[in-house]
Write a protein that holds these residues in place. Structure first.
Motif, PDB file in Angstrom:
ATOM      1  N   GLY A  50    -128.177  -3.793 -36.247  1.00  0.00           N
ATOM      2  CA  GLY A  50    -128.599  -4.070 -37.607  1.00  0.00           C
ATOM      3  C   GLY A  50    -128.188  -5.460 -38.056  1.00  0.00           C
ATOM      4  N   PRO A  51    -128.625  -5.869 -39.257  1.00  0.00           N
ATOM      5  CA  PRO A  51    -128.315  -7.207 -39.764  1.00  0.00           C
ATOM      6  C   PRO A  51    -126.818  -7.410 -39.953  1.00  0.00           C
ATOM      7  N   MET A  52    -126.409  -8.661 -39.955  1.00  0.00           N
ATOM      8  CA  MET A  52    -125.020  -9.013 -40.206  1.00  0.00           C
ATOM      9  C   MET A  52    -124.807  -9.208 -41.706  1.00  0.00           C
ATOM     10  N   LEU A  53    -123.578  -9.023 -42.155  1.00  0.00           N
ATOM     11  CA  LEU A  53    -123.240  -9.391 -43.517  1.00  0.00           C
ATOM     12  C   LEU A  53    -123.346 -10.904 -43.649  1.00  0.00           C
ATOM     13  N   PRO A  54    -123.780 -11.406 -44.795  1.00  0.00           N
ATOM     14  CA  PRO A  54    -123.900 -12.856 -44.961  1.00  0.00           C
ATOM     15  C   PRO A  54    -122.628 -13.615 -44.610  1.00  0.00           C
ATOM     16  N   ARG A  55    -121.452 -13.066 -44.959  1.00  0.00           N
ATOM     17  CA  ARG A  55    -120.202 -13.782 -44.654  1.00  0.00           C
ATOM     18  C   ARG A  55    -119.973 -13.864 -43.149  1.00  0.00           C
ATOM     19  N   ASP A  56    -120.372 -12.817 -42.399  1.00  0.00           N
ATOM     20  CA  ASP A  56    -120.219 -12.855 -40.945  1.00  0.00           C
ATOM     21  C   ASP A  56    -121.210 -13.826 -40.327  1.00  0.00           C
ATOM     22  N   ALA A  57    -122.416 -13.889 -40.887  1.00  0.00           N
ATOM     23  CA  ALA A  57    -123.405 -14.850 -40.403  1.00  0.00           C
ATOM     24  C   ALA A  57    -122.937 -16.275 -40.665  1.00  0.00           C
ATOM     25  N   ALA A  58    -122.264 -16.481 -41.804  1.00  0.00           N
ATOM     26  CA  ALA A  58    -121.737 -17.816 -42.118  1.00  0.00           C
ATOM     27  C   ALA A  58    -120.658 -18.222 -41.127  1.00  0.00           C
ATOM     28  N   ALA A  59    -119.784 -17.290 -40.772  1.00  0.00           N
ATOM     29  CA  ALA A  59    -118.729 -17.589 -39.805  1.00  0.00           C
ATOM     30  C   ALA A  59    -119.316 -17.931 -38.447  1.00  0.00           C
ATOM     31  N   LEU A  60    -120.308 -17.157 -38.025  1.00  0.00           N
ATOM     32  CA  LEU A  60    -120.981 -17.422 -36.755  1.00  0.00           C
ATOM     33  C   LEU A  60    -121.688 -18.773 -36.788  1.00  0.00           C
ATOM     34  N   GLY A  61    -122.459 -19.009 -37.857  1.00  0.00           N
ATOM     35  CA  GLY A  61    -123.225 -20.241 -37.957  1.00  0.00           C
ATOM     36  C   GLY A  61    -122.361 -21.482 -37.985  1.00  0.00           C
ATOM     37  N   ALA A  62    -121.204 -21.397 -38.639  1.00  0.00           N
ATOM     38  CA  ALA A  62    -120.301 -22.550 -38.689  1.00  0.00           C
ATOM     39  C   ALA A  62    -119.832 -22.931 -37.298  1.00  0.00           C
ATOM     40  N   ASN A  90    -135.619 -34.389 -43.472  1.00  0.00           N
ATOM     41  CA  ASN A  90    -135.067 -33.724 -44.651  1.00  0.00           C
ATOM     42  C   ASN A  90    -133.988 -32.695 -44.302  1.00  0.00           C
ATOM     43  N   ARG A  91    -133.693 -32.542 -43.036  1.00  0.00           N
ATOM     44  CA  ARG A  91    -132.679 -31.558 -42.623  1.00  0.00           C
ATOM     45  C   ARG A  91    -131.285 -32.188 -42.569  1.00  0.00           C
ATOM     46  N   PRO A  92    -130.243 -31.407 -42.862  1.00  0.00           N
ATOM     47  CA  PRO A  92    -128.878 -31.938 -42.821  1.00  0.00           C
ATOM     48  C   PRO A  92    -128.391 -32.103 -41.386  1.00  0.00           C
ATOM     49  N   ALA A  93    -127.339 -32.875 -41.223  1.00  0.00           N
ATOM     50  CA  ALA A  93    -126.706 -33.023 -39.916  1.00  0.00           C
ATOM     51  C   ALA A  93    -125.889 -31.777 -39.597  1.00  0.00           C
ATOM     52  N   ALA A  94    -125.579 -31.580 -38.325  1.00  0.00           N
ATOM     53  CA  ALA A  94    -124.875 -30.364 -37.896  1.00  0.00           C
ATOM     54  C   ALA A  94    -123.508 -30.237 -38.553  1.00  0.00           C
ATOM     55  N   HIS A  95    -122.783 -31.354 -38.704  1.00  0.00           N
ATOM     56  CA  HIS A  95    -121.450 -31.256 -39.315  1.00  0.00           C
ATOM     57  C   HIS A  95    -121.541 -30.886 -40.787  1.00  0.00           C
ATOM     58  N   GLU A  96    -122.632 -31.272 -41.453  1.00  0.00           N
ATOM     59  CA  GLU A  96    -122.827 -30.885 -42.846  1.00  0.00           C
ATOM     60  C   GLU A  96    -123.135 -29.390 -42.942  1.00  0.00           C
ATOM     61  N   VAL A  97    -123.916 -28.891 -41.995  1.00  0.00           N
ATOM     62  CA  VAL A  97    -124.209 -27.459 -41.957  1.00  0.00           C
ATOM     63  C   VAL A  97    -122.924 -26.666 -41.738  1.00  0.00           C
ATOM     64  N   ALA A  98    -122.106 -27.115 -40.789  1.00  0.00           N
ATOM     65  CA  ALA A  98    -120.843 -26.428 -40.502  1.00  0.00           C
ATOM     66  C   ALA A  98    -119.949 -26.387 -41.736  1.00  0.00           C
ATOM     67  N   SER A  99    -119.868 -27.504 -42.445  1.00  0.00           N
ATOM     68  CA  SER A  99    -119.028 -27.573 -43.645  1.00  0.00           C
ATOM     69  C   SER A  99    -119.531 -26.627 -44.730  1.00  0.00           C
ATOM     70  N   SER A 100    -120.841 -26.612 -44.950  1.00  0.00           N
ATOM     71  CA  SER A 100    -121.422 -25.738 -45.977  1.00  0.00           C
ATOM     72  C   SER A 100    -121.211 -24.265 -45.637  1.00  0.00           C
ATOM     73  N   ARG A 125    -118.879 -23.005 -43.771  1.00  0.00           N
ATOM     74  CA  ARG A 125    -117.460 -22.680 -43.877  1.00  0.00           C
ATOM     75  C   ARG A 125    -117.067 -22.459 -45.334  1.00  0.00           C
ATOM     76  N   GLU A 126    -117.670 -23.215 -46.244  1.00  0.00           N
ATOM     77  CA  GLU A 126    -117.414 -23.006 -47.672  1.00  0.00           C
ATOM     78  C   GLU A 126    -117.950 -21.641 -48.117  1.00  0.00           C
ATOM     79  N   ILE A 127    -119.143 -21.286 -47.632  1.00  0.00           N
ATOM     80  CA  ILE A 127    -119.711 -19.970 -47.966  1.00  0.00           C
ATOM     81  C   ILE A 127    -118.811 -18.862 -47.447  1.00  0.00           C
ATOM     82  N   TRP A 128    -118.338 -19.027 -46.223  1.00  0.00           N
ATOM     83  CA  TRP A 128    -117.445 -18.025 -45.610  1.00  0.00           C
ATOM     84  C   TRP A 128    -116.153 -17.905 -46.407  1.00  0.00           C
ATOM     85  N   ALA A 129    -115.544 -19.046 -46.758  1.00  0.00           N
ATOM     86  CA  ALA A 129    -114.288 -19.030 -47.506  1.00  0.00           C
ATOM     87  C   ALA A 129    -114.489 -18.424 -48.882  1.00  0.00           C
ATOM     88  N   ASP A 130    -115.594 -18.755 -49.539  1.00  0.00           N
ATOM     89  CA  ASP A 130    -115.872 -18.220 -50.861  1.00  0.00           C
ATOM     90  C   ASP A 130    -116.037 -16.708 -50.819  1.00  0.00           C
TER      91      ASP A 130
END
Length: 353
Positions: free
Chosen positions: A135-147, A287-297, A299-304
């Motif tokens: 099944g789908p992941m929780l958004p916070r878990d997806a954020a951790a994976l994506g970072a 118009n897409r962000p760089a990978a380090h910007e994605v990782a930072s964003s 990680r902020e979502i995960w921490a929040d």
């Protein structure tokens, strides 16, 4: 088709000679086959792609499991040999916690033809594809994976390397806990990676990548840059959260869809996800962000999300405190209740057994 180094066959047969390492069937196990004068003992086939087979193996010298990627007969021309050597040198230079590591490389003779092989880190965990079967992941878990994946992409992008095949099959969950994560995530398979502004590393079709995760520029057969990996990761994160592929179907149907519409972002997602996913899946690469910007964003979502969880717990304890029980005692009561629940569950399980 790309090679996956961590997908075991459903059934296992038996093979008695080295020739079996060059056959197509996936439901086979090689026995008595070794490489590098017996150092690597080959086990079951884990995956097969357009140019190579991947096997589970054991490094007898260091007593550890490894994965062996063996190039087949299709890669026998001078140009193909050059691409293989470039891939080997590339992987040998990449060291990052988020990448599957290359340990060794060598050659084996088969019917008078020399074949190159790679000895790589073996990841015993599941792929993201396997994980999403539940099944789908929780958004916070997806954020951790994506970072973590974005960190790995940032590492290769700063070296002018484009992965070009970011997809759930190539995202592996290791059994290593580190950096606040229960499982480190690894990005695998650089079989169709290439250098920005350079030539491809391995043989591939005119359109490289997996249909459901192609960027618009990949779908059009245009020259791609690091931005294409960001688009693919955006689709992977969307699938991780929703449990479904945004652009499904064949390569033509899938390609046409992404050229005419943007992915649908679920409105119920936390607000911070919307601008991030929209920018990652922008149809224009610039118009897409760089990978380090994605990782930072991410990680902020995960921490929040972790902060919000703590606040919810404190709010529940606050209700108890308002009824005349101090928060510290309430916390002890909550712990005692959890322990009692666990004990009761174990007792019921034992009786049921």
């Amino acid at each position: 088709m790309t090679e996956s180094a961590n997908r075991s066959p459903a059934h296992a047969g038996s093979i008695t000679g080295p020739e079996a390492m060059f056959t197509e069937p996936e439901d086979l196990v090689t026995t008595g086959v070794s490489l590098s004068n017996g150092r690597y003992s080959i086990g079951e086939q884990l995956g097969s792609g357009g140019s190579a087979n991947v096997y589970r193996a054991r490094d007898e010298l260091l007593s550890r499991p490894v994965a062996v990627k063996l190039f087949r007969d299709e890669a026998a021309t001078a140009n193909d040999r050059l691409r293989q050597e470039r891939e080997i040198r590339l992987l040998g230079e990449l060291r990052h916690p988020g990448l599957v590591e290359l340990y060794d490389s060598g050659s084996v003779l088969h019917r008078g033809v020399e074949h190159r092989y790679l000895v790589m880190e073996y990841i015993p965990g599941a792929t993201l594809t396997d994980r999403l079967q539940d099944g789908p992941m929780l958004p916070r878990d997806a954020a951790a994976l994506g970072a973590q994946v974005a960190d790995a992409l940032s590492f290769i992008h700063t070296r002018s390397i484009v992965h070009r095949d970011v997809k759930p099959d190539n995202i592996l969950f290791s059994d290593i806990a580190a950096f606040g994560h229960a499982n480190l995530v690894k990005l695998s398979d650089f079989g169709i990676a290439h250098f920005v502004g350079g030539s491809r590393l391995t043989n591939t079709e005119a359109i490289s990548g997996t249909a459901s995760y192609l960027s618009p520029e990949q779908a059009l057969g245009e020259t791609v840059g690091t931005e294409t990996d960001i688009y693919s990761l955006g689709l992977v994160l969307l699938e991780a959260i929703t449990g479904r592929r945004e652009f499904d179907g064949g390569i033509v149907e899938s390609a046409v869809a992404r050229l005419h519409r943007d992915p649908v972002i679920p409105p119920e997602l936390p607000a911070a996800w919307h601008p991030l996913l929209r920018s990652m899946t922008a149809r224009k690469a610039e118009n897409r962000p760089a990978a380090h910007e994605v990782a930072s964003s991410l990680r902020e979502i995960w921490a929040d999300s972790r902060v919000r969880r703590v606040r919810r717990v404190r709010a529940r304890l606050g209700v108890v405190a308002a009824e005349g029980v101090a928060p510290r005692i309430a916390l002890l009561l909550a712990a005692a209740t959890a322990a009692a629940g666990l004990a009761i569950g174990l007792a019921v399980g034992i009786l049921a057994f």
